[in-house]
Design a protein around this motif. Structure first.
Motif, short mmCIF file in Angstrom:
data_model
loop_
_atom_site.label_atom_id
_atom_site.label_comp_id
_atom_site.label_asym_id
_atom_site.label_seq_id
_atom_site.Cartn_x
_atom_site.Cartn_y
_atom_site.Cartn_z
N ASP B 140 0.67 -0.86 -0.26
CA ASP B 140 0.11 0.03 0.30
C ASP B 140 0.86 1.01 -0.04
O ASP B 140 0.50 2.14 -0.20
CB ASP B 140 -0.79 0.15 0.66
N VAL B 141 2.20 1.06 0.82
CA VAL B 141 2.75 2.59 1.12
C VAL B 141 4.40 1.96 1.03
O VAL B 141 4.19 0.89 2.46
CB VAL B 141 2.27 3.54 2.12
N VAL B 147 2.02 10.53 1.12
CA VAL B 147 1.08 10.19 2.11
C VAL B 147 -0.26 11.23 2.21
O VAL B 147 -1.12 10.65 1.22
CB VAL B 147 0.86 9.45 2.93
N LEU B 148 0.38 12.20 1.62
CA LEU B 148 -0.26 13.62 2.27
C LEU B 148 0.04 14.16 1.62
O LEU B 148 1.60 14.80 2.77
CB LEU B 148 -1.60 13.89 3.32
N HIS B 158 -8.31 10.98 5.28
CA HIS B 158 -6.90 11.72 5.60
C HIS B 158 -6.28 12.04 7.02
O HIS B 158 -5.14 10.97 6.84
CB HIS B 158 -6.91 13.49 5.45
N ALA B 161 -5.52 7.71 6.66
CA ALA B 161 -4.49 7.82 6.33
C ALA B 161 -3.54 7.62 7.24
O ALA B 161 -2.49 6.80 7.37
CB ALA B 161 -4.54 8.00 4.78
N SER B 164 -3.42 5.49 10.13
CA SER B 164 -2.72 4.34 9.39
C SER B 164 -1.23 3.91 9.02
O SER B 164 -0.33 2.85 8.87
CB SER B 164 -3.31 4.13 8.17
#
Lengths: 410, 410
Positions: B140-141, B147-148, B158, B161, B164
Motif C-alpha cells: 500500500d505504502v 501520504v498527504l 485523510h 490515512a 494508518s
C-alpha cells in the motif's frame, strides 16, 4: 445474501428523528430544522429607503434636471434606526439613510449623488420615478410566508434568513451522539511503537471523523482487544448515553470475531452477508437497553464504504434530514463518466473509490488508487472523493461508461 | 472603479498562512496540513493475511481439490495482534486471522471456507495460488511515500490515512480566529421586540456562520451602533486576539457611515468602489496594531457575496489552503447552464444567487429569488446554493447560456 438496498432499509428502520430542541439562530448552524419556520412579521417591516439620499414627493421634483434643479426644504434627518415619523409636506424633503423607514407623505427617494447633499435645503438635479429606491413593506417576505422548511440543514444563509425575520429561537433536532469503538487485539493508538503484528488503529479515527463531518457529536472510545468481556463492558458503559453505537471489526467468520460472538450471545443484532464489494459482512440491531448498533467490517476501505452507504443515511435520519420525505442522500448522488475501466466481481454491487474531475460542468471519474477497491488500501482512499457504484450484474466497467456516483467529499 | 480581480488580489495580500501547530490525527479533522506527510514505515509493515484461514506452503496443497483434499498439521494459531513467528515446515499450517503476519515458511493463505476449520489438523479442499490472500509488506505504502501533501484539507479519509501510517502528530496550520462586528443603530438582536425603524441584525449571524463553515473560530461581537467611539473601542478590544476582523455596514456614502469614518481617520484602510453588483462599496486594510480588517457592505446579499468572493479566499490562505500554489477556490468553481434569463447592469460583474440542479452530471442554474440579486432579499438568499457570475460587459443573460458558478453550498 442480502442486497444493499435491503440492508440499507433494515438499518434505517432502527432509528427515528431525534427530539427537537430550541436554539437561537446564531447557534443553529449545522442543525436540521424540526418544523417549518414561517414569518411572524413582514420583511421589510416598513417601506424603507434603498439608498442614502432624500425622501421626497415625486411630484415636487418631476421637472428636475441638471440645468433646472428643484430646491426643497429639509425637514428631518433620518438615520438608520430612527423611529421618527416627520410628515413630508409639499416642497419639503427628509434626508434619509439606507434602511430608514420612508416618512409619511414621501413616495420616492432621490440618491444623494443626484443632489447637492444639503442639510437645510437640498438641490435635486434629477427627477425620480414615483416609488424609486423605496423598498416596499413585505416585498421580500409577507406575514405567514414559509421562510425555511422543516428538514432544512441550516447553513449560513438559512440562519441569517431566520434572524432577518426576527426568529429568536429555532426548533431543531438534537444532534446525534455517536460512540465509536474499533476492535482488534492488533490495534494500538497511532503514534505508538509498533511490534510485530500490531498496527495503528485508523478505523476509530476514520469513523469518528466521518460521523463528526456528518453532523454528530462523537465519543471515540478507540480500540478494544478481541476480548468478549472487555468489549461487553465498554458497550455497557457507553450505550446508555448514545443515540448510535458504531463498531468496526470482528464481524466475519474468524475464530476471534468478538463483536459477532458477543452480540450474537446478547441477541438483538443480526449478522448478515450483503451483496457488495467491499463491505460484505455487516451487523445491525440493538444493544440491551435498545441503543441501535451498527457493526462494520474492520478492513478500512470496507469501513469507509459501509459508513457512506449505511451509517450516513442513519445519521441523516437521526438529524431529521429526511423529514421532507425526500432522499437525504440526493445531494451526494450524481453520475459521472468513467475515464478508466476495470473488472468487477459479478453478483456483488461494487463501490470503487474514485477521484472526480469537473470538466465544464460534466463530471469525470477515475480510480483513486492503483489497487482499486482492495479493502486494505487505506492510504489510497485519502486520494478519493467519491465512490463509483457498479451494478451487481456488471463484470467489466468499460472506459466511457456513465456510473452512479456517491460523493464522499461533501 | 476597481475590478473584482484587483480587489480580490489586494485583500489576499493582507494575509499569510498561519503558523503550524502539532495535533494528533483524531483531532486534525478540518485542519490544513502544513507540511507533506511521508510514510516513516511501510504499510502494511509485514506480509499479512487478507483472510481468516490457514497459512500454508502452496506446494504442499497444490493438488488439493474437494474430491482429493490434503490434510496438514496445525502448528500455531495466529490471532490478529499475535507477535508469534512459528516456522511453517512442509506438511504443516498455521491457523491465521485477517491482518496477522504470515509466518516464516508459509507463502499462501487458504480461506477457512475452503477447509474443514480444524484446530489440530486441517483438511484443505482447494489449492491456493502461491501468494494467494497475502498482502505484501509495503504494497500500500512504501517508506518515504507521500501520504498527504501540504495544503490538504484533512477529511475523514485523510486523518485515517495519517493514523494508518502511524503518525502520532500532524503539522497543521492553526485555525484562523475571526471577529465579526456588524454596525448600524437600526440593528437589534434577533428575537427582540422591534419598534419603527429597527430591524434584526442578520449580518453578524450570516458572517459568523459563514466564517465558521469556512474553517474559522469565530467571535461574534454582534451589532454596534453608528457611533465612532463605540465602534472604536469594540475594535480595539478585540483586534489583538484576532487574525481577521470582519465588519458589515457603514462603508457607503451615507452621513452615518461609521466604519468608513473611523477607519479613514485611523488610516491603514482603503475604501474603494468595486465594479460588481451587489457589493460595490468595500473597505480593506489593517487596524492599528496590524490586524487585517475587511469592511463589507451592510446589505445582506452584498455581505454574502462579499464573503464568498473576498473573505473566503482570505480564510483559505490563512488556513494554508493555497500552500500548493493552486486556486483554493477551484473546488467551488464550476460552470452551469442557465435555465432562465435576466437583464444585468453593464460595467459591473454581477453575482446572481442561483439554485443548482444536477441533471445526470450536468449542472443547471436558475435564479433563487424572484428579485434576483436585489441586495436586500436575505430570505430569498436562503434558497440559493451558488452565485452565477455574469461578466461586466454582458447586459442580457439569455436562457441556455453557460455561466461560471461559485458554489456556496460546499
Amino acid at each position: 445474501m442480502r442486497s444493499v438496498t435491503e440492508h440499507a432499509a433494515a438499518v434505517l428502520d432502527l432509528v427515528a428523528p431525534l427530539p427537537a430542541v430550541d436554539v437561537p439562530p446564531h447557534a443553529a448552524l449545522g442543525h436540521v430544522l424540526a418544523e417549518d419556520l414561517r414569518a411572524a412579521e413582514a420583511l421589510p417591516r416598513w417601506d424603507n429607503s434603498a439608498m442614502d439620499g432624500y425622501a421626497v414627493r415625486a411630484a415636487d421634483v418631476a421637472t428636475a434636471e441638471p440645468s433646472a434643479p428643484v430646491v426643497l426644504r429639509v425637514v428631518a434627518d433620518l438615520a438608520a434606526g430612527s423611529g421618527a415619523e416627520p410628515h413630508v409636506e409639499p416642497g419639503t424633503a427628509a434626508r434619509i439613510m439606507t434602511g430608514a423607514p420612508v416618512p409619511p407623505g414621501a413616495d420616492a427617494v432621490v440618491p444623494v449623488e443626484h443632489t447637492d447633499g444639503g442639510t437645510t435645503t437640498v438641490r435635486v438635479d434629477r427627477a425620480p420615478r414615483p416609488g424609486a429606491h423605496v423598498r416596499r413593506a413585505g416585498e421580500d417576505v409577507a406575514v405567514g410566508d414559509l421562510v425555511l422548511a422543516a428538514g432544512t440543514e441550516l447553513g449560513p444563509t438559512h440562519v441569517a434568513a431566520a434572524a432577518s425575520v426576527n426568529a429568536g429561537l429555532l426548533r431543531v433536532h438534537r444532534r446525534p451522539r455517536v460512540v465509536v469503538v474499533s476492535t482488534g487485539s492488533e490495534l494500538v493508538p497511532a503514534g505508538s511503537p509498533l511490534r510485530r503484528g500490531t498496527i495503528p488503529d485508523s478505523n476509530s479515527v476514520l469513523l469518528a471523523a466521518a460521523a463528526e463531518s456528518a453532523g454528530a457529536d462523537v465519543l471515540r472510545v478507540g480500540a478494544v482487544t478481541d476480548d468478549v468481556d472487555e468489549l461487553g463492558s465498554t458497550l455497557r458503559q457507553h450505550a446508555a448515553t448514545a443515540d448510535l453505537v458504531l463498531t468496526s471489526g470482528g464481524v466475519s467468520v474468524g475464530a476471534y470475531d468478538v463483536v459477532k460472538a458477543l452480540l450474537t450471545a446478547w441477541g438483538g443484532v443480526e449478522f448478515v452477508a450483503v451483496a457488495m464489494q467491499p463491505g460484505k459482512p455487516q451487523g445491525a440491531g440493538r444493544l440491551p437497553g435498545g441503543t441501535p448498533v451498527l457493526c462494520l467490517p474492520g478492513n478500512p476501505v470496507s469501513a469507509h464504504v459501509s459508513f457512506e452507504v449505511f451509517v450516513r443515511p442513519v445519521l441523516a435520519r437521526l438529524r431529521g434530514l429526511d423529514a421532507r420525505g425526500g432522499d437525504a442522500l440526493a445531494r451526494r448522488t450524481t453520475r459521472a463518466v468513467v475515464d478508466d475501466g476495470w473488472r468487477t466481481p459479478q453478483g456483488r454491487e461494487q463501490y470503487m473509490p474514485v477521484r472526480l474531475r469537473d470538466e465544464d460542468g460534466v463530471l469525470h471519474a477515475s480510480r483513486a488508487a492503483r489497487g482499486g477497491s482492495g479493502s486494505h488500501l487505506v492510504a489510497g482512499l485519502a486520494g478519493s472523493d467519491a465512490l463509483a457504484v457498479v451494478p451487481a450484474d456488471v463484470d467489466v466497467v468499460e472506459p466511457g461508461t456513465t456510473l452512479r456516483i456517491l460523493r464522499t467529499d461533501l
